[in-house]
Write a protein that holds these residues in place. Structure first.
Motif, mmCIF file in Angstrom:
data_model
loop_
_atom_site.group_PDB
_atom_site.id
_atom_site.type_symbol
_atom_site.label_atom_id
_atom_site.label_comp_id
_atom_site.label_asym_id
_atom_site.label_seq_id
_atom_site.Cartn_x
_atom_site.Cartn_y
_atom_site.Cartn_z
ATOM 1 N N GLU A 149 0.848 -1.196 0.000
ATOM 2 C CA GLU A 149 0.000 0.000 0.000
ATOM 3 C C GLU A 149 0.881 1.243 0.000
ATOM 4 O O GLU A 149 1.819 1.341 0.792
ATOM 5 N N SER A 150 0.566 2.191 -0.851
ATOM 6 C CA SER A 150 1.277 3.462 -0.871
ATOM 7 C C SER A 150 0.587 4.435 0.074
ATOM 8 O O SER A 150 -0.646 4.473 0.134
ATOM 9 N N SER A 151 1.355 5.228 0.787
ATOM 10 C CA SER A 151 0.769 6.207 1.708
ATOM 11 C C SER A 151 0.239 7.433 0.955
ATOM 12 O O SER A 151 -0.487 8.236 1.517
ATOM 13 N N THR A 152 0.605 7.569 -0.326
ATOM 14 C CA THR A 152 0.106 8.668 -1.155
ATOM 15 C C THR A 152 -0.460 8.112 -2.452
ATOM 16 O O THR A 152 -0.104 7.012 -2.876
ATOM 17 N N ASN A 153 -1.326 8.888 -3.072
ATOM 18 C CA ASN A 153 -1.886 8.504 -4.364
ATOM 19 C C ASN A 153 -0.851 8.789 -5.455
ATOM 20 O O ASN A 153 -0.262 9.872 -5.494
ATOM 21 N N ILE A 154 -0.618 7.829 -6.326
ATOM 22 C CA ILE A 154 0.344 7.963 -7.415
ATOM 23 C C ILE A 154 -0.467 8.155 -8.699
ATOM 24 O O ILE A 154 -1.027 7.195 -9.227
ATOM 25 N N GLU A 155 -0.557 9.388 -9.184
ATOM 26 C CA GLU A 155 -1.411 9.720 -10.337
ATOM 27 C C GLU A 155 -0.927 9.055 -11.625
ATOM 28 O O GLU A 155 -1.715 8.511 -12.375
ATOM 29 N N ASN A 156 0.372 9.146 -11.906
ATOM 30 C CA ASN A 156 0.937 8.513 -13.104
ATOM 31 C C ASN A 156 1.679 7.254 -12.700
ATOM 32 O O ASN A 156 2.361 7.250 -11.669
ATOM 33 N N LEU A 157 1.584 6.220 -13.526
ATOM 34 C CA LEU A 157 2.415 5.045 -13.294
ATOM 35 C C LEU A 157 3.845 5.541 -13.114
ATOM 36 O O LEU A 157 4.328 6.356 -13.903
ATOM 37 N N SER A 158 4.511 5.075 -12.064
ATOM 38 C CA SER A 158 5.856 5.560 -11.754
ATOM 39 C C SER A 158 6.780 4.396 -11.430
ATOM 40 O O SER A 158 6.350 3.396 -10.855
ATOM 41 N N MET A 159 8.040 4.567 -11.789
ATOM 42 C CA MET A 159 9.064 3.579 -11.464
ATOM 43 C C MET A 159 10.292 4.310 -10.958
ATOM 44 O O MET A 159 10.580 5.431 -11.371
ATOM 45 N N THR A 160 11.001 3.653 -10.057
ATOM 46 C CA THR A 160 12.265 4.173 -9.548
ATOM 47 C C THR A 160 13.091 3.017 -9.022
ATOM 48 O O THR A 160 12.550 1.943 -8.756
ATOM 49 N N PHE A 161 14.373 3.244 -8.909
ATOM 50 C CA PHE A 161 15.256 2.268 -8.291
ATOM 51 C C PHE A 161 15.617 2.758 -6.898
ATOM 52 O O PHE A 161 15.781 3.956 -6.673
ATOM 53 N N GLU A 162 15.755 1.814 -5.959
ATOM 54 C CA GLU A 162 16.291 2.124 -4.637
ATOM 55 C C GLU A 162 17.356 1.083 -4.334
ATOM 56 O O GLU A 162 17.233 -0.080 -4.727
ATOM 57 N N SER A 163 18.393 1.511 -3.648
ATOM 58 C CA SER A 163 19.429 0.555 -3.254
ATOM 59 C C SER A 163 18.858 -0.425 -2.246
ATOM 60 O O SER A 163 18.082 -0.034 -1.367
#
Length: 189
Positions: A149-163
């Motif tokens: 579950e995301s704590s915020t609404n993500i309007e656009n499909l989004s991707m990111t990398f995290e270490s």
């Protein structure tokens, strides 16, 4: 009368000059297309030496007050994990995904969303539109990851990398609406 006619002709001529100049500008300007409704984006993962390890090329559809998962993106069906062309992942070094070693190269990243988990698929067939040409015969690896579950609404499909928290590699985060998943990519020692 002759003076009125010449004055009227002069006014008409002068009124036409701005239009001619505007037309000249329009014919010399390129005809650029409008922005895509789901614009393309690119993310890159770099290691601590600033070497590029992975990149993802994908299109970013908007939520626009729609029910995303279960409606716009049906549960249990192969999805291109974006819009337009299927999402592409390029690895610049061999990585471990699940229990499989994935060689450096470019792959199509598909997913099968379900309510509580997603199946993430790396497939050999690249440069495809949507998931219309998808066949599991071209799959390199499939792993299952939990939905978060995301704590915020993500309007656009989004991707990111995290270490990864233990510095063993990276996680690819894929989020949209109020959900996201983490796809682990491990370094090969």
């Amino acid at each position: 009368m002759k003076k009125i006619f010449i004055a009227a002709l002069g006014i008409i001529f002068l009124m036409g000059i701005p239009q001619l100049k505007a037309q000249e500008r329009d014919t010399t300007s390129p005809n650029f297309p409008k922005m895509d409704a789901s614009p393309m984006d690119l993310i890159i993962y770099r290691d601590s030496n600033n070497d590029v390890i992975a990149r993802v090329l994908y299109s970013r559809p908007r939520k626009r007050n729609r029910v995303v998962f279960g409606k716009l993106v049906p549960y249990g069906q192969v999805w291109r994990t974006g819009a337009n062309e299927a999402t592409e992942l390029t690895l610049y070094k061999d990585m471990k995904v699940g229990d499989a070693v994935v060689e450096a190269g470019t792959y199509t990243l598909y997913s099968i969303p379900k309510e509580k988990e997603w199946t993430i698929i790396l497939n050999q067939k690249t440069h495809t539109w949507g998931a219309y040409e998808y066949t599991d015969e071209e799959d390199i690896v499939r792993i299952t990851v939990p939905v978060r579950e995301s704590s915020t609404n993500i309007e656009n499909l989004s991707m990111t990398f995290e270490s990864a928290s233990d510095d063993s590699g990276t996680n690819l985060l894929i989020g949209w609406d109020d959900k996201y998943v983490k796809v682990p990519f491990k370094n090969i020692n």
